[in-house]
Motif scaffolding. Sequence first.
Motif, mmCIF file in Angstrom:
data_model
loop_
_atom_site.group_PDB
_atom_site.id
_atom_site.type_symbol
_atom_site.label_atom_id
_atom_site.label_comp_id
_atom_site.label_asym_id
_atom_site.label_seq_id
_atom_site.Cartn_x
_atom_site.Cartn_y
_atom_site.Cartn_z
ATOM 1 N N PHE A 66 0.787 -1.408 -0.256
ATOM 2 C CA PHE A 66 0.079 -0.046 -0.148
ATOM 3 C C PHE A 66 1.010 1.261 0.219
ATOM 4 C CE2 PHE A 66 -2.664 3.208 2.494
ATOM 5 C CZ PHE A 66 -3.653 3.254 1.281
ATOM 6 N N LYS A 67 0.589 2.037 -0.943
ATOM 7 C CA LYS A 67 1.044 3.375 -0.884
ATOM 8 C C LYS A 67 0.528 4.456 -0.167
ATOM 9 C CE LYS A 67 1.023 3.702 -5.326
ATOM 10 N NZ LYS A 67 1.335 4.109 -6.895
ATOM 11 N N SER A 68 -0.571 4.955 -0.407
ATOM 12 C CA SER A 68 -1.395 5.869 0.227
ATOM 13 C C SER A 68 -2.797 6.187 -0.498
ATOM 14 C CB SER A 68 -0.757 7.204 0.079
ATOM 15 O OG SER A 68 -0.643 7.999 -1.212
ATOM 16 N N GLY A 69 -3.579 6.675 0.089
ATOM 17 C CA GLY A 69 -5.053 6.874 -0.567
ATOM 18 C C GLY A 69 -5.990 5.907 0.078
ATOM 19 N N ASP A 70 -6.917 5.744 -0.761
ATOM 20 C CA ASP A 70 -8.083 4.809 -0.494
ATOM 21 C C ASP A 70 -7.428 3.105 -0.500
ATOM 22 O OD1 ASP A 70 -10.431 3.318 -0.293
ATOM 23 O OD2 ASP A 70 -11.280 4.015 -2.264
ATOM 24 N N ALA A 71 -7.389 2.574 0.459
ATOM 25 C CA ALA A 71 -7.121 1.200 0.246
ATOM 26 C C ALA A 71 -7.790 0.294 -0.663
ATOM 27 C CB ALA A 71 -6.993 0.794 1.705
ATOM 28 N N CYS A 72 -9.002 0.783 -0.775
ATOM 29 C CA CYS A 72 -9.854 -0.273 -1.649
ATOM 30 C C CYS A 72 -9.315 -0.134 -3.112
ATOM 31 C CB CYS A 72 -11.285 -0.062 -1.515
ATOM 32 S SG CYS A 72 -11.923 -0.372 0.212
ATOM 33 N N ASN A 73 -8.820 0.956 -3.489
ATOM 34 C CA ASN A 73 -8.258 1.359 -4.772
ATOM 35 C C ASN A 73 -7.111 0.647 -5.367
ATOM 36 O OD1 ASN A 73 -7.628 2.397 -7.194
ATOM 37 N ND2 ASN A 73 -8.118 4.218 -6.641
ATOM 38 N N PRO A 74 -7.133 -0.215 -6.121
ATOM 39 C CA PRO A 74 -5.911 -1.092 -6.445
ATOM 40 C C PRO A 74 -4.695 -0.393 -7.204
ATOM 41 C CG PRO A 74 -7.661 -1.951 -7.567
ATOM 42 C CD PRO A 74 -8.081 -0.956 -7.127
ATOM 43 N N ASP A 75 -5.076 1.013 -7.450
ATOM 44 C CA ASP A 75 -3.876 1.804 -7.994
ATOM 45 C C ASP A 75 -2.995 2.555 -6.736
ATOM 46 O OD1 ASP A 75 -4.952 1.553 -10.694
ATOM 47 O OD2 ASP A 75 -6.321 3.472 -10.431
ATOM 48 N N ASN A 76 -3.517 2.342 -5.749
ATOM 49 C CA ASN A 76 -2.553 2.815 -4.707
ATOM 50 C C ASN A 76 -1.810 1.617 -3.926
ATOM 51 O OD1 ASN A 76 -4.010 5.322 -4.725
ATOM 52 N ND2 ASN A 76 -5.645 4.874 -3.467
ATOM 53 N N TYR A 77 -1.582 0.638 -4.653
ATOM 54 C CA TYR A 77 -0.698 -0.368 -4.422
ATOM 55 C C TYR A 77 0.544 -0.310 -5.226
ATOM 56 C CZ TYR A 77 -4.014 -1.905 -0.873
ATOM 57 O OH TYR A 77 -4.925 -1.962 0.002
ATOM 58 N N ARG A 78 1.745 -0.678 -4.871
ATOM 59 C CA ARG A 78 2.784 -0.986 -5.766
ATOM 60 C C ARG A 78 3.355 -2.517 -5.788
ATOM 61 N NH1 ARG A 78 8.191 -0.152 -3.076
ATOM 62 N NH2 ARG A 78 7.917 0.933 -1.125
ATOM 63 N N PRO A 79 3.547 -3.059 -6.753
ATOM 64 C CA PRO A 79 4.189 -4.525 -6.641
ATOM 65 C C PRO A 79 5.581 -4.405 -5.942
ATOM 66 C CG PRO A 79 4.140 -3.724 -8.868
ATOM 67 C CD PRO A 79 3.746 -2.658 -7.832
ATOM 68 N N ILE A 80 5.851 -5.539 -5.115
ATOM 69 C CA ILE A 80 7.388 -5.788 -4.754
ATOM 70 C C ILE A 80 7.526 -7.188 -5.060
ATOM 71 C CG2 ILE A 80 8.650 -5.934 -2.882
ATOM 72 C CD1 ILE A 80 8.118 -3.105 -3.357
ATOM 73 N N ALA A 81 8.611 -7.268 -5.718
ATOM 74 C CA ALA A 81 8.823 -8.761 -6.246
ATOM 75 C C ALA A 81 9.765 -9.225 -5.047
ATOM 76 C CB ALA A 81 9.598 -8.634 -7.570
ATOM 77 N N VAL A 82 9.675 -10.360 -4.527
ATOM 78 C CA VAL A 82 10.549 -11.028 -3.371
ATOM 79 C C VAL A 82 11.289 -12.164 -3.970
ATOM 80 C CG1 VAL A 82 10.687 -11.963 -1.322
ATOM 81 C CG2 VAL A 82 8.807 -10.263 -1.645
ATOM 82 N N LEU A 83 12.504 -12.009 -4.352
ATOM 83 C CA LEU A 83 13.303 -12.924 -4.867
ATOM 84 C C LEU A 83 13.875 -14.066 -4.056
ATOM 85 C CD1 LEU A 83 15.114 -10.557 -7.400
ATOM 86 C CD2 LEU A 83 13.497 -12.422 -8.131
ATOM 87 N N PRO A 84 14.162 -15.175 -4.205
ATOM 88 C CA PRO A 84 14.985 -16.108 -3.449
ATOM 89 C C PRO A 84 16.179 -15.428 -3.023
ATOM 90 C CG PRO A 84 14.291 -17.222 -5.576
ATOM 91 C CD PRO A 84 14.086 -15.812 -5.687
ATOM 92 N N CYS A 85 16.522 -15.867 -1.691
ATOM 93 C CA CYS A 85 17.873 -15.243 -1.177
ATOM 94 C C CYS A 85 19.077 -15.562 -1.770
ATOM 95 C CB CYS A 85 17.884 -15.930 0.343
ATOM 96 S SG CYS A 85 16.729 -15.205 1.545
ATOM 97 N N LEU A 86 18.984 -16.596 -2.373
ATOM 98 C CA LEU A 86 20.310 -17.247 -3.302
ATOM 99 C C LEU A 86 20.424 -16.361 -4.548
ATOM 100 C CD1 LEU A 86 20.142 -21.163 -3.116
ATOM 101 C CD2 LEU A 86 21.488 -19.645 -1.721
ATOM 102 N N SER A 87 19.546 -15.740 -5.018
ATOM 103 C CA SER A 87 19.562 -14.836 -6.345
ATOM 104 C C SER A 87 20.269 -13.580 -5.687
ATOM 105 C CB SER A 87 18.525 -14.623 -6.878
ATOM 106 O OG SER A 87 17.342 -13.712 -6.191
ATOM 107 N N LYS A 88 20.100 -13.229 -4.478
ATOM 108 C CA LYS A 88 20.497 -11.772 -3.868
ATOM 109 C C LYS A 88 22.036 -12.120 -3.602
ATOM 110 C CE LYS A 88 16.144 -10.804 -1.734
ATOM 111 N NZ LYS A 88 15.472 -10.816 -0.714
ATOM 112 N N ILE A 89 22.505 -13.072 -3.521
ATOM 113 C CA ILE A 89 23.902 -13.350 -3.400
ATOM 114 C C ILE A 89 24.766 -13.108 -4.601
ATOM 115 C CG2 ILE A 89 25.655 -15.164 -2.530
ATOM 116 C CD1 ILE A 89 23.644 -16.380 -0.669
#
Length: 157
Positions: A66-89
């Motif tokens: 959630f970014k800000s504004g109306d929590a029911c509005n999908p436009d107020n969210y941003r996607p976060i990609a959670v990658l495997p820890c091994l890829s981060k290494i």
Amino acid sequence: MSILDVNMYLKKLDKSKATGLDDVGPNILSMCSDVIAPALTYIFNLSIKSGKFPSIFKTARVCPIFKSGDACNPDNYRPIAVLPCLSKIIERHIANSLYIFLNSNDLLNTTQSSFRPKHSCTTALTKLVDEWLANIDNGEINGVIFLDLKKAFDLYP
């Protein structure tokens, strides 16, 4: 990439970070680092030599934040990609190696501030203000354009 490098990266993983789709968290990787570092070193070096990044490392869990504004509005969210820890290494190792190469060959512009140690928005701004003040002292004119990039990466398909 050496076994010592991989072991160090494993031990330095941020324990508070979420796990990717592989469900292998940074805590377990850090605790097992001495045992798994040799095998991971082999895999990482093979990946670097072949120029192929394992597809399992590319698969991410996407979480809406959630970014800000109306929590029911999908436009107020941003996607976060959670990658495997091994890829981060492997990404961290390549980023460090690339930074060392660019630095040692003087390929980074002196005005480059982002993604560099001891450089930030503050240091970039300080450099600009110093330049503007010098221009004013020399009777020159400063021209500046400011852009608001707050929603620059909000893309709609």
